[in-house]
Design an enzyme around this catalytic site. Structure first.
Site, PDB file in Angstrom:
ATOM      1  N   GLN A 129      27.239   2.649  40.869  1.00 56.23           N
ATOM      2  CA  GLN A 129      26.951   2.341  39.470  1.00 56.23           C
ATOM      3  C   GLN A 129      26.145   1.046  39.383  1.00 56.23           C
ATOM      4  OE1 GLN A 129      30.150   0.717  37.029  1.00 56.23           O
ATOM      5  NE2 GLN A 129      29.643   2.182  35.420  1.00 56.23           N
ATOM      6  N   GLY A 130      24.902   1.131  38.938  1.00 56.18           N
ATOM      7  CA  GLY A 130      24.045  -0.045  38.799  1.00 56.18           C
ATOM      8  C   GLY A 130      23.935  -0.448  37.340  1.00 56.18           C
ATOM      9  N   SER A 132      25.898  -3.667  35.984  1.00 56.93           N
ATOM     10  CA  SER A 132      25.990  -5.134  35.852  1.00 56.93           C
ATOM     11  C   SER A 132      24.806  -5.843  36.498  1.00 56.93           C
ATOM     12  CB  SER A 132      27.260  -5.653  36.524  1.00 56.93           C
ATOM     13  OG  SER A 132      28.389  -4.994  36.031  1.00 56.93           O
ATOM     14  N   SER A 164      29.554  -1.437  43.597  1.00 58.58           N
ATOM     15  CA  SER A 164      30.532  -0.955  44.589  1.00 58.58           C
ATOM     16  C   SER A 164      29.925   0.213  45.371  1.00 58.58           C
ATOM     17  CB  SER A 164      31.807  -0.475  43.904  1.00 58.58           C
ATOM     18  OG  SER A 164      32.309  -1.431  43.020  1.00 58.58           O
ATOM     19  N   GLU A 247      35.187   6.286  32.419  1.00 58.45           N
ATOM     20  CA  GLU A 247      35.618   5.260  33.382  1.00 58.45           C
ATOM     21  C   GLU A 247      36.915   4.586  32.932  1.00 58.45           C
ATOM     22  OE1 GLU A 247      32.619   2.282  34.137  1.00 58.45           O
ATOM     23  OE2 GLU A 247      33.736   1.418  35.805  1.00 58.45           O
TER      24      GLU A 247
END
Ligand SMILES: Cc1cc2nc3c(=O)[nH]c(=O)nc-3n(C[C@H](O)[C@H](O)[C@H](O)COP(=O)(O)OP(=O)(O)OC[C@H]3O[C@@H](n4cnc5c(N)ncnc54)[C@H](O)[C@@H]3O)c2cc1C
Length: 401
Positions: A129-130, A132, A164, A247
């Site tokens: 997941q990009g 932040s 992550s 999420e």
């Protein structure tokens, strides 16, 4: 909300239990080196593949997208039974199966669903997941990674952080700014970035636990096909909210069930661990400790009931809504206190490498676990942000400016 199981649901539980009993003893051990990411990937995707072959992958996804189409109750039975049996954690498949996949199922085109969902379900592909960036965490809408249209592609440059599993991912659910002149929530686009594209540099970072779970991700003129946009250009904020709905919704359910199992372990340990003057009594003989353990047990039960309510709501309204934020706040608070009681009950045994009194306490006494729990207050939106959501959307307090 219906709490009693139908005979069909009871059959589902019995079949699943049989399958778990037969399958779990045949699984390989998890990698000993927690920083060996290729091995961790192989282990986690191997489990996903077993689920797929047995018809349990994408348990609640619609059948038309390759899922099992299970009812919310069946989904909860699945989570309960896999946790009870000590099945592997979703691990590297967290993003793909728990929020990127469901987002593509809900918002993607038929071609995107056909391209990405089978690989997710089979465990062939790992996603990261990009979202932040430095300077855009809680205030995610301030993100600055730029995507400039060039024919059939976007050219993407910028920096992401806390990504992550980036070092073993095949795809990234990426938020980019496509219109720098629009109000900040309106110029964002949700796009799929293949991780083998030229111009991506992944630099792993060590977390407090000593494990390199996260990475910084530097993007230098990465070319991404326009067809990879999920939703519409500049509609990415709305799509991101769909992702967050998944999420923050049921993604922590296995965690909760794991904590319930750990609590029963802790009770067993308390009954065996010597305590008090002359060490003639046990931790369990102390009424205060029993009260604390009982309170934690009651809170976890209440959070399990809240989960059932959230899941029922998601079935009717599409997302869990504010219930997801309430769950996250309550769960983290309980989990922190559980860690503190655990350290007290274990006493000196918490320093031992062996499991005390023949009960596995590795999750309770391990320093790493205590440090990991701190991250629950930050991951998937900080506590303060969840409180803002509860205050504004549920309690009707004035909006933050
Ligand atoms: C275990 C873990 C895994 C993660 N994985 C990923 C991942 O895969 N991909 C990804 O994109 N990100 C990931 N993150 C990042 C996570 O989403 C961010 O850390 C989080 O959104 C907070 O952003 P920040 O760290 O920039 O803190 P900041 O936003 O800078 O916040 C700092 C402090 O200020 C407070 N604060 C900020 N704004 C407000 C406000 N308006 N009102 C009240 N208080 C406020 C915050 O609550 C916090 O205490 C992960 C984080 C963790 C811990």
């Amino acid at each position: 909300m219906r709490l009693r199981e139908t005979s069909e649901e009871q059959r589902f539980r019995a079949d699943l239990r049989r399958w778990l009993d037969a399958t779990l003893p045949t699984l390989p051990e998890p990698p000993r080196d927690r920083d060996d990411w290729p091995a961790r990937r192989a282990h986690d995707t191997g489990w996903q593949r077993r689920l797929f072959d047995a018809g349990y992958a994408g348990i609640a996804w619609p059948r038309e997208y390759g899922g099992r189409g299970a009812t919310p109750t069946e989904e909860l039975i699945f989570l309960e039974e896999t946790e009870r049996a000590g099945a592997p954690y979703v691990g590297c498949c967290f993003v793909s199966t728990l929020h990127a996949g469901p987002t593509i199922a809900a918002e993607g085109t038929p071609e995107q669903r056909a391209t990405y969902l089978p690989g997710i379900l089979r465990g062939d592909d790992v996603w990261c997941q990009g979202f932040s960036e430095p300077g855009a965490g809680s205030d995610l809408a301030s993100l600055r990674t730029r995507a400039v249209r060039d024919g059939d592609h976007y050219v993407v440059s910028g920096q992401k952080v806390w990504t992550s599993n980036a070092q073993v991912a095949d795809y990234c659910e990426l938020l980019v700014r496509t219109d720098p002149d629009a109000p900040k929530h309106r110029g964002i686009t949700w796009i799929v970035m293949p991780m083998d594209s030229a111009g991506i540099e992944v630099r792993p970072m060590k977390a407090l636990t000593g494990v390199g779970e996260f990475s910084e991700m530097f993007l230098d003129e990465v070319r991404i096909p326009v067809g990879n946009v999920v939703g519409a250009e500049n509609d990415g904020w709305r799509v991101a909210m769909v992702t967050f709905g998944f999420e923050r919704g049921t993604a922590f359910v296995s965690e909760l069930l794991g904590s319930m199992r750990l609590l029963s372990d802790l009770v067993e340990i308390a009954k065996k661990t010597p305590a008090g003057a002359g060490r003639r009594s046990t931790a369990w003989d102390d009424a205060g400790t029993r009260r604390e353990l009982a309170t934690i047990g009651a809170e976890l039960d209440a959070q399990w009931a809240l989960t059932k309510r959230n899941v029922s709501r998601a079935q009717r309204h599409g997302t869990v809504g504010v219930g997801g934020s309430i769950f996250k706040l309550a769960y983290h608070d309980t989990r922190e206190r559980m860690g503190e009681v655990a350290l007290r009950v274990l006493g000196r045994a918490r320093l031992a490498l062996d499991d005390p009194a023949g009960v596995s306490a590795r999750h309770l006494d391990h320093v790493e676990e205590r440090l990991y729990v701190l991250s629950l207050a930050i991951a998937a939106g900080t506590e303060q942000i969840q409180r803002n959501i509860v205050g504004e959307r549920l309690l009707g307090l004035p909006k933050e400016r």
